[in-house]
Each structure stands twice: as C-alpha cells, then as structure tokens.
Design a protein around this motif. Structure first.
Motif, PDB file in Angstrom:
ATOM      1  N   GLU C 200       0.818  -1.272   0.022  1.00 48.00           N
ATOM      2  CA  GLU C 200       0.113  -0.043   0.028  1.00 48.00           C
ATOM      3  C   GLU C 200       0.724   1.140   0.091  1.00 48.00           C
ATOM      4  N   ALA C 201       1.909   1.287   0.786  1.00 50.89           N
ATOM      5  CA  ALA C 201       2.795   2.343   0.684  1.00 50.89           C
ATOM      6  C   ALA C 201       3.338   2.667  -0.481  1.00 50.89           C
ATOM      7  N   LEU C 202       3.889   1.657  -1.155  1.00 45.14           N
ATOM      8  CA  LEU C 202       4.387   1.573  -2.514  1.00 45.14           C
ATOM      9  C   LEU C 202       3.383   2.127  -3.449  1.00 45.14           C
ATOM     10  N   LEU C 203       2.211   1.863  -3.367  1.00 48.61           N
ATOM     11  CA  LEU C 203       1.117   2.184  -4.535  1.00 48.61           C
ATOM     12  C   LEU C 203       0.618   3.658  -4.204  1.00 48.61           C
ATOM     13  N   GLU C 204       1.066   4.251  -2.979  1.00 54.47           N
ATOM     14  CA  GLU C 204       0.766   5.622  -2.588  1.00 54.47           C
ATOM     15  C   GLU C 204       1.790   6.291  -3.153  1.00 54.47           C
ATOM     16  N   MET C 205       3.200   5.838  -3.427  1.00 56.65           N
ATOM     17  CA  MET C 205       4.234   6.904  -3.520  1.00 56.65           C
ATOM     18  C   MET C 205       4.432   6.834  -4.931  1.00 56.65           C
ATOM     19  N   ILE C 206       4.104   5.792  -5.712  1.00 54.40           N
ATOM     20  CA  ILE C 206       4.793   5.766  -7.086  1.00 54.40           C
ATOM     21  C   ILE C 206       3.863   6.757  -7.895  1.00 54.40           C
ATOM     22  N   GLU C 291       1.822   1.407 -19.058  1.00 55.66           N
ATOM     23  CA  GLU C 291       2.125   0.047 -18.511  1.00 55.66           C
ATOM     24  C   GLU C 291       2.131  -0.033 -16.996  1.00 55.66           C
ATOM     25  N   ILE C 292       3.001   1.130 -16.707  1.00 52.48           N
ATOM     26  CA  ILE C 292       3.177   1.226 -15.514  1.00 52.48           C
ATOM     27  C   ILE C 292       1.929   1.567 -14.504  1.00 52.48           C
ATOM     28  N   ASP C 293       0.906   2.557 -15.090  1.00 57.01           N
ATOM     29  CA  ASP C 293      -0.274   2.465 -14.423  1.00 57.01           C
ATOM     30  C   ASP C 293      -1.203   1.338 -14.478  1.00 57.01           C
ATOM     31  N   GLN C 294      -1.121   0.646 -15.607  1.00 55.50           N
ATOM     32  CA  GLN C 294      -2.000  -0.458 -15.665  1.00 55.50           C
ATOM     33  C   GLN C 294      -1.440  -1.450 -14.403  1.00 55.50           C
ATOM     34  N   SER C 295      -0.075  -1.748 -14.423  1.00 59.90           N
ATOM     35  CA  SER C 295       0.258  -2.473 -13.494  1.00 59.90           C
ATOM     36  C   SER C 295      -0.209  -2.089 -12.021  1.00 59.90           C
ATOM     37  N   ILE C 298      -3.435  -3.429 -11.416  1.00 65.25           N
ATOM     38  CA  ILE C 298      -3.608  -4.847 -11.304  1.00 65.25           C
ATOM     39  C   ILE C 298      -3.151  -5.213  -9.792  1.00 65.25           C
ATOM     40  N   ILE C 299      -2.090  -4.390  -9.234  1.00 68.68           N
ATOM     41  CA  ILE C 299      -1.420  -4.845  -8.148  1.00 68.68           C
ATOM     42  C   ILE C 299      -2.853  -4.473  -6.989  1.00 68.68           C
ATOM     43  N   ARG C 300      -3.297  -3.330  -7.124  1.00 73.11           N
ATOM     44  CA  ARG C 300      -4.771  -2.821  -6.311  1.00 73.11           C
ATOM     45  C   ARG C 300      -5.498  -4.031  -6.137  1.00 73.11           C
TER      46      ARG C 300
END
Lengths: 229, 162, 434
Positions: C200-206, C291-295, C298-300
C-alpha cells in the motif's frame, strides 16, 4: 502434520485440482481460435503424413525435414491458420546409444540419468502463433545428429525472425540450415570448436570437488584449457 | 607510466609517497565495465540511496584511457575475455582492478564451458568483492578498502604493480 | 562443423573481401563514402555488452548488424546438470532486470509438466510481485534510456524510485535482485505480515513520482525531438521479425499474453492493454509509461483479492519443504518443523532430505509456456525425460528476438538515433546471450 510414504505412487491426490489445459478462448485480432481438432484437420488435409500429438493441452505436429518449408508456408498463408508469428525455434538433442549424465553421481549421489536410443536426432521445434486468431501449435522436425547429415531447410525467407534462432541452433547443436543467409556462430566465439549444447559435449568448468590429495592451484598456475576440453 | 617508475631505486621519499598515494586514492575514476546483473547493482550504487558520488566516483568514464579503476561487474564469457584484456591494456598506469561479484571473482555458480572462471585469469585483481550480486553497500565497502590499500601503499609496491 | 579455415566466399552483390594492399582499387571502384564503424561491446550507450557493426554512408546508417554472445553463460546447459528446484536460481539471472518473470515462466512450465496447480495465495502473491517487477523494469528502462540520451537526472530519479520496490522484494525474498523466490509449486516461503502495508505504501508513492517523470520528460523539446519519428517499425514488420511486447503494442497491435492467453489468474483482473499507433520510439515511451499505471491497477485488485492459505502445493513429493519463521535471531527454519523432522518422524526427515538433495521427478514430456515479460513474449520450452533433472530447457527470450529489428529500425537514421533505437528496444544482454 501427516506423513506420506516416500515411495512415489500416484495414490495421493494434491489438494488443488490439476490445471485445466483447455486452450484459451479469447479472440485474436481478427477471429476466434481454432480448436485442436480443427487445426489437426486443416493440417492433415494438406499434409496427410504428418503425425500429431497432444500433451498437457499442447498440440504438436511431427514432420520430416523435407516438408518443413511447405508446412510452414501453409501455416503462414492459410486464412484459417494465419500463423504470422514464429514464436520460437529451438533444438533438443537426443543422442544415439546410451547417454548417461554421470558427472553428478560421484559428487552428489543423485541417481544416474540414462537415456538410450538407436538413432541420434536433434529435434528442431518451431512454435507457430497466430495473432489474428489467437491459437498456437508446435511443429517438430527430427534431424539426424550425425555431422554432415544434420541439415534442414531454412525458413528465414518465410519468417525473418528465424535468422538468429537458426544461427543459435547451428551454433549450439551443429544443425545446418540450408539457404540461411548468414549461418555463423552467434553465441560462442567465431573460432570455437564443437557445439556446446549437444549431450556429448562436456559441461566444462573447473573441478572444484575437494579431495584430500588435490588442491586448487593459484590462478596464475592453473591450466584452464585442459579442463574445459 | 606512473611516478614510481621514474624514480631511481632505493630512494626513500616517505612524504611524497604519502601525498601521492593519498591523492590517487581519493581521485579514482571507475571505467564502465558493467556486464550483467552486477552492473545493475553498480548503477544502483551510483543512484541516490547509496551515492557513490560521495567518494568522488560517480563519473564513470567511458574511455578506459581516462579511468584508473576497472570494476569488472558481471560474468566474463570466453568471447568477452579478449575485450576485457584489451580494455585493461588501454588503461594507463597506475590502474587497479576490482572484481565485483562471484562471477568475476571465480566464475560464480556458472562452472561451465562458457565463462572464464575468475577474471584473475586475465587481469591482476586488487580487490575481490563477493556476492551474487553484492549489495551496493558491499561494493562501496570494497571500494573503500581498496582506497585504504592504495592510500597506504609505497612506491616500491606500486612499481611492481603491473 | 568446425570453424572456417578460409575466408568466406563473398556474395557478389554487397560484400567485398579486401586485404590491405588492394584498398585503392576498391575505393576507386566504389564511389560512396561508406565506412564500417564498430560500436561496443564496451560502450556506455549500448545496454550491456552488445556489439553493433554499423555501415555508414557519411552519418546515415545503411546497415546495422548486432553481434551478440559476449555474455553467453551456458545457463541452459548448466540447468541440465541440476535438479528441477535449482532451476529458478539459474534462470533468474538471465533477464536480470526482471528476474521474477524468468522464475515465473520456468515454474509455470514445470507445473504444467507436473500437472499441478499452485495454491491461490501463491498465485496472487506471484502476480503482485511480478507487476512490481514490471514497474521496476520499466523504471530501469527509463533511467538508462534517459542517461543514454544525456538526461542524467532521469537516471537518479529512476534508480531512486526503484530502490523502494527493491525494499519490498528484499523484505519478502531476502534479496534485492535474482531472488529465486518462485519455486515449482508455489513460492519459497510465506509472505511477511507487513506485506500488504508495504505494498500500500508503494502504491501511494509511485503515482507521485511518475508525475514527476511526466513533468520532466513529456513536454521536454529535446526529449521529443530525439524520440519522435525515430525508429519506425510497423506491425507487419514487427510480426515478421517476431517482435512482441511494448514494441508491437506501440505499432498498434493490442497483443498482450496476459489478456490473450491468460495464466496465473490474470483473467480475474480488470486492466487495459495500452497501445499507440505512432510505431516509433515516442510511442514505445508512452506505452511503457501507461503499462506502469496498468500494473498498479492490477496490484491494487490483487491486493484486495489476496487470500489466506498455503503458499506451496500440498503434495509432499513436490512441495519445497522450507518452513521458515521469524525467531529471536531473525528468519530461519521453524523450530517446530525442526523438532518434528529430527525428533518425531523419520519419514518426514527422509522426505525432506530427498527433496532437498535429489529433488522431485517430473513426468516425461515437452511444454512451451509463454509469459508477458516487460520486454515481450518470454517463453520456456522445457523437455523432461522423466527424471529429477531437466533434460533440456530452452528460453525464448524477447530481447534476443527483438534485437533483430534493430537493423530495420535504424536504417536511414543517424548514428545518434541508433542509441535511441537500441534504448527503446530495451534489450537485456543476459537474456539475449543466456
């Protein structure tokens, strides 16, 4: 924690069901994929002597070296098959006689791995994929592994991607692709002798097993070529 | 050719030695010889977290003639070995070699026909940094130890260094 | 066939064999300014040890020949002398920038031969780690591509953001790179308790950092000039050269193996396949950023679906017997498990011993399993002879195949465009040479 006997039998079922190997039913860019039966019928219609096999949901056609170019041309140009992409071209070496992987027996205690065949072949595998229809299958050609007889026609004029792949199979297995525009070594140095991926070519390297009476000499006193041979 | 080769034998020059060795140790410029996975960790060592620029080494010179430290980062195949030696020969004295990772040190896990089992078969190595790949901190530790070694080396030792 | 002992007979049309003394005769006969320039294998702007032989007419490239093999490690042959479970350790070092994809494809192939299915938790965990690895790989592409174009800030930004993703990998598998975390049957050991919090922390930072990249690059006139209309390759040529991945998608073909031949539960996730119809380097840049956004999407979804349960298949003949737990002195073998195999059950000890030393046996057969790696179709053609060692593993690496398109993409451009073209192909020489 329940213990199972260590004899390998198939009596025990895994907790999850085995994979369902049905081919995907997603459409390609132009149409739906053909089933294995439809693909087989289409190929056998034109090439009746081709043998087929399905294992783990994968379809393979076995052809002779002489028919490869015709078969691949048909797969590419036919509207139903429309295989525009040669995804992979690789080789597998099955040597004649008894082949034993003995290097590990003395060091690891692993069971010996013995394979015995009458005729040695290098099996050249072509993986054909259709983007328009989203199906794929494999074509397998058994080429003799005897030097001088190990030839198969090239398919670079059909699929330019085969250029590097065929060079790699030549470099590592010694299979000569007739008609290839530039059949030279690609991974090994140009003056390398031998074809490393063949089963009769040793793995090479340095012997690092510790034995009481031998020690590894310092780097400047080692003779590495002797060991690699 | 370095300073040590120009001096007559047997002359003691402690302060000059100390000054020259100190300067050489703090102004080392690495040559790019990133080959495989270790190259990515070497680049990460140049990144913002493990900043190699603190030691004045973020300038990875592309031309070997401008560099004095060759970090062999990665596996050296049989085809690459002559190229490695040629790059090493093009570097001018004084030069040092740091072998990064187990593949450069000893062939690593790839004990086979395709790799040179350690670059010390080809070039003389001053520092071996094991790891697969070594963390950037480990690489920095190896570099600092090499700098320490250079800083305390005498001219007599350096003259033999070839 | 052994090495040639004489010079090859030249093709009459475009090859000349010249040996020093007769140079003048050739130069007089040939009127143009053609020269052959060698780039690499040691060069700061070629991704790893790639040698490019350029034929130049002045500054314009007329022919480009990639010469590879400088990193050939014999991994495929080495794997034939190891057990099946030791394979991931070798194959992970092929495409060393996206190592989990190599492990994943190999494990899928072995699991297909074994005809088993990994537990749900392992499958979803694999997908999460794979998509983070895709983001990390695209960041390296962006960082090194930017550096080769001269934008060194992009390099520090890219590597700085990648460090956070590597922190996640290190917390789960113990290694920043070359993890050998995916094993046939599942993953090596269970995820840590703070896995979801870290993700979650990564998904917030990226997203914030990606916005920084966009601000820096998207409207930058130099970046635009160097990337637009450079390295054009259309869809048919792509397919003829076997090119897949972002390059094919930038040519307008929405081909992504995660959508068309779904594996590992990708059919459960809702994501798009970004394409572009520009078919040049700028199109590939846009596709990879999208693709980074789509990844992340998917992770979410995968994080929301992460179930509890086993992470290794429940079959005692195959499952990697590692039982690790966090003790007083760090992560190590679970003392309960050690007590069980040493004190309570001889059979469990023998099972553990045999699995770790000899490994499991895989039924005879051949499979080909492709996955969508950040560079394209990564396929593993695995042949088993029914023993505890692979008989042959062939890796169809996307970089190996995509490099053939470098010739077509750089003809007519200048030498500096060659750098941009090779950067946009994103070849990783570990995968090319294996």
């Amino acid at each position: 924690m329940s213990d199972q006997p260590t004899t390998a039998t198939t009596a025990e079922t895994p907790a999850m069901p085995a994979t369902d190997h049905a081919p995907a039913t997603v459409r390609g860019t132009l149409g739906s994929p053909l089933s294995h039966e439809a693909l087989t019928l289409r190929i056998l219609d034109r090439f009746p002597t081709v043998r087929t096999d399905v294992h783990r949901g994968e379809l393979t056609f076995f052809v002779d070296p002489g028919e490869v170019v015709d078969l691949l041309t048909f797969c590419r140009d036919d509207d139903d098959l429309s295989c525009a992409l040669l995804a992979d071209l690789s080789g597998v070496h099955f040597p004649a006689g008894e082949h034993v992987v003995e290097r590990q027996a003395s060091t690891t205690g692993w069971p010996e791995h013995r394979v015995s065949r009458d005729v040695g072949v290098v099996e050249v595998l072509y993986v054909l994929r259709s983007i328009a229809r989203n199906h794929w299958f494999r074509v397998s050609v058994a080429v003799s592994d005897v030097e001088g007889e190990s030839t198969v026609p090239t398919v670079t004029h059909l699929f330019p991607t085969a250029n590097f792949h065929e060079r790699e199979v030549y470099d590592l297995f010694g299979v000569v692709f007739e008609g290839h525009p530039n059949l030279e070594r690609i991974l090994m140095p140009d003056d390398w002798l031998g074809h490393p991926q063949r089963k009769d070519y040793p793995l090479g390297g340095v012997d690092i097993t510790y034995k009481n009476d031998k020690f590894i000499p310092p780097p400047d006193e080692r003779d590495i070529r002797e060991i690699v041979e | 050719m370095g300073l040590e080769n120009k001096l007559p034998n047997g002359v003691l020059l402690t302060n000059l030695e100390r000054f020259v060795s100190y300067s050489r140790s703090t102004s080392m410029w690495p040559a790019t010889f990133g080959l495989a996975c270790c190259a990515i960790e070497m680049m990460a060592a140049g990144g913002p977290r493990h900043d190699i620029g603190r030691f004045g080494m973020e300038v990875f010179r592309a031309s070997p003639r401008q560099a004095d430290l060759m970090i062999v980062a990665g596996r050296v195949s049989q085809k690459m070995a002559p190229v490695l030696r040629r790059i090493y020969d093009q570097m001018s004295d004084p030069k040092w070699v740091l072998s990064m990772g187990v593949c450069a040190t000893s062939g690593g896990m790839f004990n086979n026909y395709a790799l040179v089992q350690g670059v010390d078969h080809i070039v003389p190595v001053d520092m071996y940094v094991p790891g697969c790949p070594p963390r950037p901190e480990m690489l920095l530790d190896g570099i600092l130890k090499l700098r320490e070694q250079v800083r305390t080396s005498t001219f007599a030792e350096l003259a033999d260094h070839s | 066939m052994s090495a040639p002992t004489q010079p090859p007979t030249p093709h009459p049309d475009d090859e000349l064999w010249v040996e020093g003394a007769d140079w003048e005769s050739v130069v007089d006969a040939v009127d143009d300014q053609r020269m052959t320039v060698n780039m690499g294998p040691q060069h700061p702007s070629t991704h790893g040890v790639l040698r490019l032989l350029l034929e130049l007419d002045g500054e314009i490239v007329t022919k480009l020949q990639p010469i590879i093999g400088y990193l050939h490690t014999g991994i495929e042959k080495n794997a034939e002398y190891r057990a099946w479970h030791q394979g991931p350790t070798f194959f992970t070092r092929m495409d060393y920038v996206a190592p989990l994809f190599n492990e994943h494809a190999y494990c899928l192939a072995v699991e297909k031969l074994l005809d088993i299915r990994v537990p749900e938790r392992a499958e979803v965990a694999r997908v999460i780690l794979l998509e983070f690895n895709r983001i990390a790989s695209h960041l390296i592409w962006l960082a090194t591509g930017g550096m080769e174009l001269g934008a060194t800030t992009v390099m520090t930004m890219g590597f700085g953001l990648r460090e956070h993703i590597l922190d996640l990998f290190e917390s789960q598998s113990g290694l920043r790179m070359n993890h050998a975390f995916f094993r046939p049957g599942g993953i090596a050991h269970d995820l840590t308790d703070d896995f979801e919090a870290r993700c979650e922390a990564l998904l917030e930072m990226i997203p914030g950092k990606m916005r920084d990249f966009e601000d820096l690059l998207r409207k930058n006139p130099i970046f635009n000039d160097r990337l637009r209309d450079v390295g054009y390759i259309d869809a048919d040529t792509c397919l003829a050269y076997g090119v897949t991945g972002p390059i094919l998608r930038a040519a307008g073909v929405p081909w992504d193996l995660r959508k068309t031949q779904p594996y590992s539960g990708y059919e459960r996730y809702d994501f798009e396949v970004p394409t572009s119809d520009l078919a040049d380097c700028w199109g590939r840049f846009e596709v990879r950023i999208a693709e980074i956004d789509q990844s992340m999407r998917i992770i979410r979804q995968a994080l929301d679906q992460l179930p509890a349960g086993r992470v290794m298949v429940d079959d005692k003949h195959i499952a990697w017997p590692s039982q690790q737990s966090l003790g007083v002195d760090g992560v190590g073998n679970d003392p309960e498990y050690i007590r069980h195999i040493m004190g309570e059950s001889m059979e469990a000890l023998i099972n553990h011993f045999k699995l770790v030393t000899q490994g499991f046996t895989v039924p005879a057969g051949q499979v080909y399993v492709p996955v969508e790696s950040p560079r394209g179709e990564l396929g593993y053609a695995v042949t088993s002879a029914g023993t505890n060692k692979p008989y042959r593993v062939h890796v169809r690496d996307p970089s190996f195949v995509n490099l053939q398109a470098a010739d077509v993409m750089s003809r007519g451009g200048s030498v500096s465009d060659v750098i941009v073209v090779v950067a946009s192909l994103d070849p990783i020489m570990g995968g090319v040479d294996r």
